[in-house]
Design an enzyme around this catalytic site. Structure first.
Site, PDB file in Angstrom:
ATOM      1  N   ASP A  13       0.858  -1.186   0.000  1.00  0.00           N
ATOM      2  CA  ASP A  13       0.000   0.000   0.000  1.00  0.00           C
ATOM      3  C   ASP A  13       0.892   1.233   0.000  1.00  0.00           C
ATOM      4  OD1 ASP A  13      -1.960  -1.882   0.280  1.00  0.00           O
ATOM      5  OD2 ASP A  13      -2.723  -1.147   2.200  1.00  0.00           O
ATOM      6  N   ASP A 132     -15.851  -3.794  -0.179  1.00  0.00           N
ATOM      7  CA  ASP A 132     -15.338  -3.450   1.145  1.00  0.00           C
ATOM      8  C   ASP A 132     -16.521  -3.326   2.090  1.00  0.00           C
ATOM      9  OD1 ASP A 132     -12.874  -3.321  -0.126  1.00  0.00           O
ATOM     10  OD2 ASP A 132     -13.065  -1.176  -0.506  1.00  0.00           O
TER      11      ASP A 132
END
Length: 245
Positions: A13, A132
């Site tokens: 990330d 998500d």
């Protein structure tokens, strides 16, 4: 029951040019782990066949790391799944142009279903949709807004021809509290498309539990690797011998 191999996707990330991990996807909760390219090359050297690469700045709508992301994709010899801020033709084309094998669309799938349908028609299985989830509510815009009901959106995306889903339990992401296996089973019960699991992996036993869910083909692993809970070679060893059922 048959033996299956769970594909592991170590996560890189990227925020402000650094490799970071978040807690529950919240901006400002970053822990820095250094250079993203170095991290990606480490996972490649340790045996990864895929890397999950995320531009967090693009996901949060606060800029991008586009040049660095492209450099990482160019520099590794493994497949890359790219995520973060892919919401229109320009950002989709830019993501695909990096050479990434697959791109994840998140917020746009909730906010602009017509565009997602056209994108799926155009590039097919190079698109995965990120679901998500908090409970059964989807999270959008870098997980800062509600984005609809999970199973309604899933049914629509199935009808639109989505090839694959990346399912993240937001409450567990970056927490090392274990994956939400019940969520994974509930998703795979209603779709025949393969699922990649994300969020909460903290131990090798968690990967074994995920691999045992029929319909789950992969797992994204981030903080557990960076924190040293186990090594990638150890994880690859246990996930190549799991029996699904």
């Amino acid at each position: 029951m048959a033996g299956v191999t769970l594909t592991l996707l170590p996560a890189v990330d990227v925020a402000d040019g650094r490799a970071v991990r978040l807690v529950q996807g919240e901006a400002g909760s970053e822990t820095s782990y250094g250079d993203p390219l170095e991290a990606a090359l480490t996972w490649q050297r340790d045996g990864a066949e895929w890397i999950h690469l995320v531009d967090l700045d693009a996901a949060f709508g606060r800029g991008s790391n586009r040049e660095l992301i492209a450099e990482v994709v160019r520099s590794v010899d493994v497949a890359v799944e790219l995520s973060g801020g892919i919401r229109d033709d320009d950002s989709l084309d830019a993501a695909l142009a990096t050479g990434a094998a697959r791109v994840n669309i998140g917020t746009a799938a909730l906010e602009d279903p017509d565009w997602v349908r056209r994108a799926i028609d155009r590039v097919g299985d190079r698109i995965a949709v990120g679901l998500d989830v908090r409970g059964t509510t989807l999270a959008a815009r870098g997980w800062t807004q509600d984005g609809g009901e999970l199973f309604e959106v899933l049914a629509r995306l199935d009808a639109d021809g989505c090839a694959r889903y990346v399912v993240t339990d937001v409450r567990r992401d970056g927490t090392l509290t274990g994956p939400n296996v019940e969520l994974l089973r509930s998703v795979t019960a209603v779709t025949d498309r393969p699922v990649v699991a994300s969020g909460g992996v903290s131990a090798l036993a968690d990967l074994v539990a995920i691999a045992a869910v029929p319909g789950v083909e992969g797992a994204i692993v981030g903080k557990a690797l960076y924190a040293g809970a186990f090594t990638l070679p150890e994880a690859l060893a246990v996930t190549s011998t799991v029996v699904a059922g």
